[in-house]
Design a protein around this motif. Sequence first.
Motif, short mmCIF file in Angstrom:
data_model
loop_
_atom_site.label_atom_id
_atom_site.label_comp_id
_atom_site.label_asym_id
_atom_site.label_seq_id
_atom_site.Cartn_x
_atom_site.Cartn_y
_atom_site.Cartn_z
N ASP A 284 1.02 -0.86 0.07
CA ASP A 284 0.00 0.05 0.23
C ASP A 284 0.78 1.20 0.58
O ASP A 284 2.38 1.17 0.32
N ASP A 285 0.31 2.59 -0.72
CA ASP A 285 1.10 3.91 -0.14
C ASP A 285 2.41 3.13 -1.04
O ASP A 285 3.33 4.23 -1.11
N ASP B 50 0.22 5.35 -4.45
CA ASP B 50 0.36 6.03 -3.43
C ASP B 50 -0.79 7.77 -3.90
O ASP B 50 -0.78 7.84 -5.11
CA CA Z 1 -3.05 3.13 0.68
#
Ligand code: CA
Length: 279
Positions: free
Chosen positions: A179-180, A202
């Motif tokens: 994630d991100d 992101d």
């Molecule tokens: Ca995210």
Amino acid sequence: AKERGKNNYQFYTLAMTERSLERMTIERGLRRALANNELRVHYQPQIDLASGLATCVEALVRWQHPEWGLVYPDRFIGVAEETGLIVPIGAWVLSTACKQVKSWHEHDGPFSAVAVNLSARQFLENNLYQTVKQTLVETGLNPSALELEITESAVMQDPENTLKVLQQLRELGVTLSIDDFGTGYSSLTYLRRFPVQSVKIDQTFVADISNDEGCRTLVSAIIALTHELKLNVIAEGVETEEQLAFLSKQRCDSLQGYIFSRPETSATLENEFKATQFK
Ligand code: CA
Ligand code: C2E
Ligand code: CA
Ligand code: CA
């Protein structure tokens, strides 16, 4: 000048006291929230660009506070992580999300998979693997219908241990996603070393697509790189037609963002996504 310095000091300590009071209030509130069933999970669809279909949703926790109303995670996840409350909260979100998808499987619901966020703190606990395994057994959900999202910074807190747990989780048959992506500093090394199948660009990069040439270059490079590594790539925070056009031209695999849907309750999504084709 001396007077002013003193006032600043008083102001500063007052602000600190207010902050720690706020944290204590949130911590106490969260304990009660767990006991009184005040937490909720909202779901946001992820759209596969090739088919225009949304099969997976991301589970996002909310707190239905009796006085404050619906509280968003930015206000309480930090406190939950510091106090360790993220461990029972995370387990509750995981179980709720798995039950929901299982129910969609059984009742011809709109979505067939769910992505759940994990915090670093959950990896530092010894039994994350057991928790995930037991949740899958208890809910009867097919492991391939569960994706776990972890941030690079979570991985970085204890890379060796995280790698070990990720390998165990992978053996269960769940999908793993970073994630991100792009906000940490070790992205490339860890992409190769960690058993992840998917990368989430992101939303800060997505937000700058329209006004920043360098950002467009970066996003194209991330997409090319992840494809080169045979990974799936998804962009989050997609809000505008321009972002959508750019990302689809670059062959991003999936998109998530307000342009398709905000995170909603399962009931709302069941009504709105009877037909899940976005084209
Ligand atoms: Ca995210
Ligand atoms: P995240 O995992 O990066 O989730 C994406 C955030 O972007 C969500 O905020 C989502 O509502 C928001 N978002 C989605 N589409 C758009 C868009 O088009 N534009 C904009 N500006 N924002 C969009 P949310 O739900 O407030 O969650 C914030 C963060 O809280 C999450 O960021 C995640 O880090 C954390 N979080 C949420 N639920 C959980 C959970 O169950 N467990 C853990 N550990 N963290 C969670
Ligand atoms: Ca996420
Ligand atoms: Ca984020």
